[in-house]
Structures are given as C-alpha cells and as structure tokens.
Motif scaffolding. Structure first.
Motif, short mmCIF file in Angstrom:
data_model
loop_
_atom_site.label_atom_id
_atom_site.label_comp_id
_atom_site.label_asym_id
_atom_site.label_seq_id
_atom_site.Cartn_x
_atom_site.Cartn_y
_atom_site.Cartn_z
N VAL A 198 10.29 -4.51 -6.35
CA VAL A 198 9.73 -5.82 -5.98
C VAL A 198 8.71 -6.20 -7.17
CG1 VAL A 198 9.35 -8.58 -4.90
CG2 VAL A 198 11.02 -6.78 -4.29
N PRO A 199 8.76 -6.22 -7.84
CA PRO A 199 6.73 -6.94 -8.97
C PRO A 199 6.25 -7.68 -8.01
CG PRO A 199 9.03 -7.62 -10.11
CD PRO A 199 9.55 -7.01 -8.43
N ASP A 200 5.03 -7.03 -7.79
CA ASP A 200 3.47 -7.20 -7.22
C ASP A 200 3.58 -8.80 -7.31
OD1 ASP A 200 1.87 -7.48 -6.29
OD2 ASP A 200 0.70 -6.37 -6.79
N SER A 201 3.33 -9.97 -7.21
CA SER A 201 3.10 -10.79 -7.57
C SER A 201 1.34 -10.94 -8.14
CB SER A 201 3.84 -11.98 -6.20
OG SER A 201 2.75 -12.43 -5.74
N GLY A 245 6.72 -11.73 -1.34
CA GLY A 245 7.24 -10.56 -0.52
C GLY A 245 8.51 -9.23 -1.22
N ALA A 246 9.13 -9.25 -0.60
CA ALA A 246 10.15 -8.44 -0.39
C ALA A 246 10.65 -8.49 0.72
CB ALA A 246 9.84 -6.93 -0.91
N LEU A 266 5.96 -2.48 -5.47
CA LEU A 266 4.98 -1.63 -6.62
C LEU A 266 4.28 -2.29 -7.24
CD1 LEU A 266 8.21 0.78 -6.68
CD2 LEU A 266 5.46 1.27 -5.45
N PRO A 267 2.70 -2.07 -7.87
CA PRO A 267 2.42 -2.61 -7.99
C PRO A 267 3.06 -1.60 -9.41
CG PRO A 267 0.84 -2.10 -6.65
CD PRO A 267 2.32 -1.90 -6.38
N LEU A 268 2.69 -2.39 -11.07
CA LEU A 268 2.59 -1.34 -12.29
C LEU A 268 1.95 -0.39 -12.18
CD1 LEU A 268 4.54 -1.38 -14.52
CD2 LEU A 268 2.31 -3.44 -15.50
N GLU A 269 0.58 -0.20 -12.12
CA GLU A 269 -0.21 1.81 -12.03
C GLU A 269 0.46 1.90 -11.08
OE1 GLU A 269 -1.22 -2.43 -12.22
OE2 GLU A 269 -1.60 -2.18 -14.37
N ARG A 270 1.16 1.68 -9.91
CA ARG A 270 1.39 2.44 -9.17
C ARG A 270 2.90 3.18 -9.59
NH1 ARG A 270 1.84 7.12 -6.05
NH2 ARG A 270 2.92 7.30 -5.11
N LEU A 271 3.60 2.60 -10.73
CA LEU A 271 4.75 3.20 -11.03
C LEU A 271 4.53 3.49 -12.12
CD1 LEU A 271 7.68 2.00 -10.12
CD2 LEU A 271 7.25 0.27 -11.99
N PHE A 272 3.35 3.78 -12.93
CA PHE A 272 3.08 4.48 -13.94
C PHE A 272 2.65 6.36 -13.50
CE2 PHE A 272 0.78 1.55 -17.17
CZ PHE A 272 2.55 0.70 -16.87
#
Length: 441
Positions: free
Chosen positions: A236-239, A24-25, A32-38
C-alpha cells in the motif's frame, strides 16, 4: 512559472484540502514508503545480483593484475632413459658402439624479477582499476533503473487505488440515483428506459472496478517481484508521498546535477579512460623488458664428454636479462591505430550520452512544470463537473432534464475526478523522473 517553492506550497495545500483517498492498509497489506522499497530492492532484488557479482569480479581483477609485479619462478624436473650411442666415421663407416649411462636426470630452477616492462604491468593494473570503476558505475545505472521501475509501479498502484475509490464513490452515487429513479418509476413519473440506461451505467462502472482490481493485482505482483519482497506481499503506497516537500531548482540546477551524478555519463567517461589506457598498453609493447634473473641447474650424466661421465653437473647463475620484441616495430602500428580509433569512438559515445542526458533533463523539467499547470486545470474541471452534475441532478428531479443529460454529467464528473488523481500523481512521477535522469534518485 519559476517560483518552485510557491508551486510546492500550492500542491501541498490542494492535496491536504482535495482529499487523499488512501489513509492506511487493511489486514494482509503493508504500507511501505518508496525509499524503504528502494532499500529492500538493494538487498533482495534478483536483477541487481549480476551487477554486484560483476563488480566483485572486477575488484579481484585488480589483485590479479598486481601479481605481475611478483617474480616469476619456474622449476623443471626430468627423469629419462638414455639409450646407448654409437660412433662412425664421417662417411658412416667403422661403426662402434658407445655405452652411455641409461638413467638421466635434470633439475632446473629459474627466478626472474621484472624491473622494467615499458609500463605494461603498471598500465595493466590501472586498466583493471578503471574496469572496476566502470563496473561500479554500471551497478549504479542498474540500481537507478530498478528504482525508477519501482517508482513507476508504486505510483501506478497509488493512482489505481485512488481511482478505485473514485469509482466506488461514483457507483454508490449512481446506485442512489438509480434508487430514486425506481421510486419515481413506481410513482409513474419516470420511464423504464431511463432506469435501464442508468443500470447500464452502473454495470459499466462495476466492470471498470473489476478491471482496475486486476490491474492492481498485476502491478503489485510486478512491484513485489522486482523489489524482492516475500510472496503474497500486498504493498500500500504511503499517502504522505503526495504532500512531501519537493526540491526546487531551475533547469540549470538540474542540468548541473546530471553532469555530476548521471551514471550513464560516468560509465561513458570510464569507457574513454579505458580506451586511452589500452593505447598505453599497446605502446608499451614497443619498449624493451628488463629483469633480474637467477637460476640453478643440475643435470646428469654428462654427455658432452666421450665417453660420457656418469656424474651430475651443477651450476648456478645471476644476472640481468634484456629482451626486445623486434616484430613490434612493424606489428604494433596497426594495433595502435585500432586503439586510437576505439578511443575516438568512446569519446563520441560520451558526447552522445551527454547530449541525450541534457535533452532528457530538459524534457523532464518541462513536463514537471506542465504537471503543476495540469493540476490547476484539473481542479477547476472537477469543480465545474461537480457543479454541472448537481445542476443536472436538480433539473432531472424536477423533470427539466433528460436521462442522457444525467449520464453525460455523471461521465464528465467521473472523468474529471480521474484526471485530477492522475494530475496529482504526475507531479510526483515527473519529479522522480528528473531524479532518475540526473542520477540522484
């Protein structure tokens, strides 16, 4: 290894049992999930804005090219002062003044509607459409580049955060061993030199931790700026990214995906189409141009009469105009040769791009499979390193091992744990590398 579903299942099982270290953060951080970052980068990235603007500009070029079908309308208005004239004999003798009305006026309106232009207008519109398509492919390529860049930052942050946890665990363990050594020193069964060397180990680990924090700060800054995130955002990357199911597929399947979706191939193909259309435009210069014409003119005074008539002369006309540029018979040959060479050059670029994409897919696919093998090897290495560390620690407690053995065992354990973290993330990295190379990221 061909059974990718089995590989994926193995990865999930090992990750669920092998300890994902980030859950967690903390305050001030955002998971943030990677796809959300996109998605965020799609809307906010400054690096994408020029591509979107260029694409919009290319779309408007189509509208501009279509105006070539509309009639040409010209209007001319003139007001002038006309001086007096004179007449003489042919030998310039017998000069006589010829009064002329001094105020002159002229108004002319001409309308030309293109009927046949040898395909110039049609080809110009199609050229603009092809350039718009190429601009869209260029935007897709830039978007994929940014997404892969973000993926690299994202996974590096994940890797560093996991390595940070590994370092913290090793520092904690080293301090515990150091405490035991100090207790043994007070009992007279350990040397001060042993304590000093282990303190040096702890100091080096703490220095690595500081460097890792600095690296995390740089990576997070790069990620935030590239994605267009607000100032001060800590990602924080989504684990769960390491436990997701990865799309299976043999190399042939990935090669097919690349041939259908790679933006670099689409862009190169659009370049070939544009060059061929440029050839058609050059060829159209050799053909006549036909248009409907209409006009109306009013001029005054009438100077063709002697003496001049101080009145306006008006007339109108309609008809068909045909024009042909005779110089095109000898000028367009060189232009056409140049256009054909440009088309051949574009085709060669397409072939070279296709070859590079195919080689890239092959290399990424091999690395992708290699990452699974690396994971299995690193899992075994961690198991052996932990077993060795426990054995050496027990022997050292029993005065059967030297401090150098403890240091070597601790360093080997740390190195193996770090490589295991890297191996897990490398599988995800090369998977996204395949997605990037095939244009499906």
């Amino acid at each position: 290894m061909n059974n990718h579903r089995l590989l994926t299942g193995m990865l999930v099982a090992t990750l669920l049992s092998g300890g994902m270290l980030i859950h967690g953060a903390t305050a001030g951080q955002e998971v943030l999930p990677l796809e959300r970052l996109f998605e965020i980068a799609e809307s906010n990235s400054i690096q994408l804005r020029p591509s979107f603007t260029a694409e919009e500009e290319a779309c408007h070029e189509i509208s501009v090219a279509r105006t070539g079908r509309l009639p040409e309308i010209t209007a001319n208005l003139s007001l002038s002062y006309i001086g007096d004239g004179f007449t003489t004999k042919r030998n310039l003798s017998d000069y006589q003044r010829a009064p002329i009305p001094h105020f002159g006026n002229g108004l002319a309106i001409n309308i030309t509607q293109p009927v046949y232009t040898g395909g110039a207008i049609k080809n110009s519109i199609e050229m603009a459409e092809l350039k718009s398509t190429a601009s869209r492919y260029a935007t897709e390529l830039q978007r994929d580049n940014i997404r892969f860049q973000l993926t690299g930052f994202y996974l590096d942050i994940y890797k560093c955060r996991n390595l940070r946890s590994v370092l913290e665990q090793n520092i904690s363990q080293a301090r515990k061993v150091l405490g035991e050594m100090q207790a043994r020193y007070r009992q007279g069964v350990a040397l001060q030199n042993d304590i000093t060397r282990y303190e040096l180990l702890v100091s080096n680990l703490e220095l690595q931790l500081i460097k890792l924090d600095n690296t995390l700060d740089i990576l997070n800054r790069n990620l935030a700026v590239t994605a267009g995130l607000p100032e001060g955002t800590v990602v924080v990357p989504d684990s769960t990214i390491l436990s997701r199911s990865l799309t299976p597929g043999a190399e042939g399947w990935w090669q097919q995906q690349a041939s259908e979706n790679a933006p670099s191939l689409k862009l190169a193909g659009a370049g070939v189409d544009i060059s061929r259309k440029a050839e058609s435009l050059v060829k159209s210069e050799r053909l006549p141009k036909i248009g409907l014409q209409a006009g109306w003119t009013i001029d005054g005074p009438i100077l063709v009469e002697v003496p001049p008539i101080n009145r306006n002369l008006s007339y109108w006309y309609v008809g068909v105009g045909v024009s042909y540029n005779l110089s095109s018979l000898y000028k367009t040959n060189k232009s056409l040769t140049r256009s054909r060479i440009a088309t051949r050059h574009s085709q060669e670029q397409l072939d070279a791009t296709r070859e590079n994409v195919s080689l890239g897919v092959r290399a990424d696919y091999v690395r992708y499979l290699e990452a699974y093998e690396e994971l299995k090897t690193m899992q075994k290495s961690v198991e052996l390193a932990e077993r060795n560390y426990r054995t050496i620690s027990t022997r050292y407690s029993a005065d059967m091992a030297l401090i150098t053995d403890m240091l070597d065992a601790a360093n080997s354990k740390l190195d193996a744990e770090q490589q295991l973290v890297n191996a897990r993330i490398n599988i995800i990295y090369y998977y996204y590398k395949l997605l990037f190379t095939t244009g499906t990221i």
